[in-house]
Design a protein around this motif. Structure first.
Motif, PDB file in Angstrom:
ATOM      1  N   ILE A 224       0.799  -1.151  -0.050  1.00 32.88           N
ATOM      2  CA  ILE A 224       0.150  -0.134  -0.026  1.00 32.88           C
ATOM      3  C   ILE A 224       0.884   1.264  -0.065  1.00 32.88           C
ATOM      4  O   ILE A 224       0.643   2.097  -0.644  1.00 32.88           O
ATOM      5  CB  ILE A 224      -0.793  -0.022   1.336  1.00 32.88           C
ATOM      6  CG1 ILE A 224      -1.744  -1.062   1.266  1.00 32.88           C
ATOM      7  CG2 ILE A 224      -1.813   1.198   1.442  1.00 32.88           C
ATOM      8  CD1 ILE A 224      -2.870  -1.177  -0.161  1.00 32.88           C
TER       9      ILE A 224
ATOM     10  N   PHE B  70       0.807   4.218  -2.965  1.00 27.35           N
ATOM     11  CA  PHE B  70       0.949   5.607  -2.789  1.00 27.35           C
ATOM     12  C   PHE B  70       1.939   6.428  -3.278  1.00 27.35           C
ATOM     13  O   PHE B  70       1.846   7.516  -3.587  1.00 27.35           O
ATOM     14  CB  PHE B  70       0.502   5.932  -1.194  1.00 27.35           C
ATOM     15  CG  PHE B  70      -0.938   5.618  -0.906  1.00 27.35           C
ATOM     16  CD1 PHE B  70      -1.635   6.757  -1.233  1.00 27.35           C
ATOM     17  CD2 PHE B  70      -1.682   4.722  -0.480  1.00 27.35           C
ATOM     18  CE1 PHE B  70      -3.264   6.588  -0.988  1.00 27.35           C
ATOM     19  CE2 PHE B  70      -2.960   4.400  -0.278  1.00 27.35           C
ATOM     20  CZ  PHE B  70      -3.683   5.360  -0.724  1.00 27.35           C
TER      21      PHE B  70
ATOM     22  N   THR C  86      -3.096   4.855  -7.991  1.00 25.70           N
ATOM     23  CA  THR C  86      -3.464   4.428  -6.345  1.00 25.70           C
ATOM     24  C   THR C  86      -5.032   4.465  -6.287  1.00 25.70           C
ATOM     25  O   THR C  86      -5.892   3.795  -5.918  1.00 25.70           O
ATOM     26  CB  THR C  86      -2.871   4.987  -5.518  1.00 25.70           C
ATOM     27  OG1 THR C  86      -1.290   5.010  -5.474  1.00 25.70           O
ATOM     28  CG2 THR C  86      -3.293   4.475  -4.105  1.00 25.70           C
ATOM     29  N   LEU C  87      -5.418   5.867  -6.700  1.00 22.98           N
ATOM     30  CA  LEU C  87      -7.131   5.966  -6.642  1.00 22.98           C
ATOM     31  C   LEU C  87      -7.644   5.275  -7.565  1.00 22.98           C
ATOM     32  O   LEU C  87      -8.866   4.565  -7.043  1.00 22.98           O
ATOM     33  CB  LEU C  87      -7.254   7.695  -6.893  1.00 22.98           C
ATOM     34  CG  LEU C  87      -6.540   8.421  -5.946  1.00 22.98           C
ATOM     35  CD1 LEU C  87      -7.065   9.757  -6.385  1.00 22.98           C
ATOM     36  CD2 LEU C  87      -7.509   8.307  -4.479  1.00 22.98           C
TER      37      LEU C  87
ATOM     38  N   THR D 245      -6.818   2.223  -8.743  1.00 21.82           N
ATOM     39  CA  THR D 245      -6.981   0.932  -7.974  1.00 21.82           C
ATOM     40  C   THR D 245      -7.854   0.829  -6.851  1.00 21.82           C
ATOM     41  O   THR D 245      -8.519  -0.392  -6.878  1.00 21.82           O
ATOM     42  CB  THR D 245      -5.238   0.621  -7.433  1.00 21.82           C
ATOM     43  OG1 THR D 245      -4.563   0.687  -8.479  1.00 21.82           O
ATOM     44  CG2 THR D 245      -5.404  -0.765  -7.134  1.00 21.82           C
ATOM     45  N   VAL D 246      -7.686   1.693  -6.049  1.00 17.85           N
ATOM     46  CA  VAL D 246      -8.638   1.448  -4.760  1.00 17.85           C
ATOM     47  C   VAL D 246     -10.291   1.668  -5.313  1.00 17.85           C
ATOM     48  O   VAL D 246     -10.859   0.916  -4.638  1.00 17.85           O
ATOM     49  CB  VAL D 246      -8.599   2.826  -3.953  1.00 17.85           C
ATOM     50  CG1 VAL D 246      -9.285   2.650  -2.707  1.00 17.85           C
ATOM     51  CG2 VAL D 246      -7.226   2.588  -2.976  1.00 17.85           C
ATOM     52  N   PHE D 247     -10.281   2.459  -6.347  1.00 16.48           N
ATOM     53  CA  PHE D 247     -11.771   2.424  -6.753  1.00 16.48           C
ATOM     54  C   PHE D 247     -12.198   1.108  -7.614  1.00 16.48           C
ATOM     55  O   PHE D 247     -13.398   0.744  -7.432  1.00 16.48           O
ATOM     56  CB  PHE D 247     -11.885   3.488  -7.981  1.00 16.48           C
ATOM     57  CG  PHE D 247     -13.147   3.946  -8.343  1.00 16.48           C
ATOM     58  CD1 PHE D 247     -14.099   4.660  -7.798  1.00 16.48           C
ATOM     59  CD2 PHE D 247     -13.546   3.529  -9.756  1.00 16.48           C
ATOM     60  CE1 PHE D 247     -15.463   4.841  -8.180  1.00 16.48           C
ATOM     61  CE2 PHE D 247     -14.904   3.774 -10.197  1.00 16.48           C
ATOM     62  CZ  PHE D 247     -15.799   4.293  -9.425  1.00 16.48           C
TER      63      PHE D 247
ATOM     64  N   ILE E   9     -10.880  -1.885  -6.974  1.00 15.06           N
ATOM     65  CA  ILE E   9     -11.336  -2.821  -5.754  1.00 15.06           C
ATOM     66  C   ILE E   9     -12.781  -2.400  -5.126  1.00 15.06           C
ATOM     67  O   ILE E   9     -13.423  -3.475  -4.770  1.00 15.06           O
ATOM     68  CB  ILE E   9     -10.133  -2.531  -4.576  1.00 15.06           C
ATOM     69  CG1 ILE E   9      -8.735  -3.115  -5.313  1.00 15.06           C
ATOM     70  CG2 ILE E   9     -10.537  -3.401  -3.452  1.00 15.06           C
ATOM     71  CD1 ILE E   9      -7.818  -2.896  -4.410  1.00 15.06           C
ATOM     72  N   PHE E  10     -12.999  -1.234  -4.765  1.00 14.50           N
ATOM     73  CA  PHE E  10     -14.255  -0.847  -4.325  1.00 14.50           C
ATOM     74  C   PHE E  10     -15.482  -1.443  -5.142  1.00 14.50           C
ATOM     75  O   PHE E  10     -16.401  -1.986  -4.775  1.00 14.50           O
ATOM     76  CB  PHE E  10     -14.308   0.598  -4.070  1.00 14.50           C
ATOM     77  CG  PHE E  10     -15.705   0.910  -3.693  1.00 14.50           C
ATOM     78  CD1 PHE E  10     -16.218   0.705  -2.406  1.00 14.50           C
ATOM     79  CD2 PHE E  10     -16.690   1.692  -4.529  1.00 14.50           C
ATOM     80  CE1 PHE E  10     -17.364   1.416  -2.057  1.00 14.50           C
ATOM     81  CE2 PHE E  10     -17.786   2.065  -4.034  1.00 14.50           C
ATOM     82  CZ  PHE E  10     -18.352   2.043  -2.842  1.00 14.50           C
TER      83      PHE E  10
END
Length: 277
Positions: free
Chosen positions: A8, A12, A19-20, A22-24, A26-27
């Motif tokens: 992580i 970042f 990163t954003l 990837t997080v999105f 995953i969400f």
């Protein structure tokens, strides 16, 4: 766990946009899994209700059959059928109540025969809605029935959660766009226009979801009258926002959406067949 934390931190440190993203992603994957789990659980509950209703309806139909073939007394049959009436739709309840009021044998028999026809319709409807891998294969050779069964049992569990995930994605995008635009508004009037635009787009996507989900996926869309022209106009209305977002135009569209929402509720959807009067 430490390896996951290091990963992580490394993400970042590299690129915030990656990163954003990837997080999105995953969400959204997590959201799809949750929606699909919820969909499958709800469908399982619905199927259990269908099976219970079919069992009760079949028992009621058997009581009618006994009476028609002089194997049971009218009042005894009515008493047993009344125990199943808690699951009857309003139309069938009304039919049953009229039948109870008949006071001569000829009218009682005629009413019971008519009630049996209505029961057959309800049983056929429940069977058409039932999704059971053991019995959904159709032996009649009807291609459309086979396609419909395949769509219900195989395609719907995948596409329905995808559709709802996509809707959440759009609504999330609208909310983020609204927040960022509101903070960069140069005047109070521009802020009002942004708020109105946000409400317009929110109503639009929620209503579009309802029409697709209830109208098309569940086959309740009424194809008569002005429903198709109004739906097409509703779908292309947001194109107006490409050219202008002045407050009076956005306000007019907001009122039109409210009117169309009321129209859809009253005119565009057929009532479920098992609840029609």
């Amino acid at each position: 766990m430490s390896h996951f934390i290091d990963l992580i931190k490394e993400l970042f440190a590299r690129d915030i946009s990656t990163t954003l993203a990837t997080v999105f992603i995953i969400f959204m994957v997590w959201m799809y899994k949750e929606l699909r789990t919820n969909y499958l659980e709800n469908r399982k509950i619905d199927q259990q209700r269908f099976e219970k209703a079919l069992e009760i309806y079949t028992e009621a139909e058997m009581e009618v059959y006994k009476y028609i073939n002089n194997r049971s007394d009218f009042f005894l049959s009515v008493e047993k059928i009344s125990k199943a009436s808690v699951l009857f739709p309003p139309r069938l309840v009304e039919n049953f109540n009229k039948m109870k009021e008949e006071n001569n044998s000829f009218d009682q028999r005629a009413a019971m025969i008519n009630f049996r026809k209505e029961l057959h319709k309800e049983i056929a409807l429940l069977k058409s809605e039932q999704i059971n891998p053991i019995i959904t294969s159709d032996s009649s050779g009807d291609l459309m029935v086979s396609i419909e069964n395949f769509a219900k049992s195989k395609v719907a569990p995948f596409l329905t959660p995808v559709f709802h995930t996509y809707l959440i994605f759009i609504l999330l995008f609208v909310v983020l766009f609204f927040i960022s635009s509101l903070f960069t508004a140069r005047s109070a009037l521009e802020g009002i226009e942004i708020v109105l635009l946000f409400f317009d787009l929110t109503i639009y996507f929620i209503l579009l979801c309802a029409i697709i989900s209830e109208g098309f996926m569940k086959g309740r869309f009424n194809h008569k009258g002005y429903n198709w022209p109004l739906f097409i106009i509703f779908c292309i209305t947001p194109v107006v926002f490409i050219f202008t977002t002045v407050w009076y135009v956005v306000s007019c569209i907001f009122l039109l959406f409210l009117f169309y929402m009321s129209y859809v509720r009253k005119k565009s959807f057929n009532r479920p067949q098992n609840s029609q009067s």
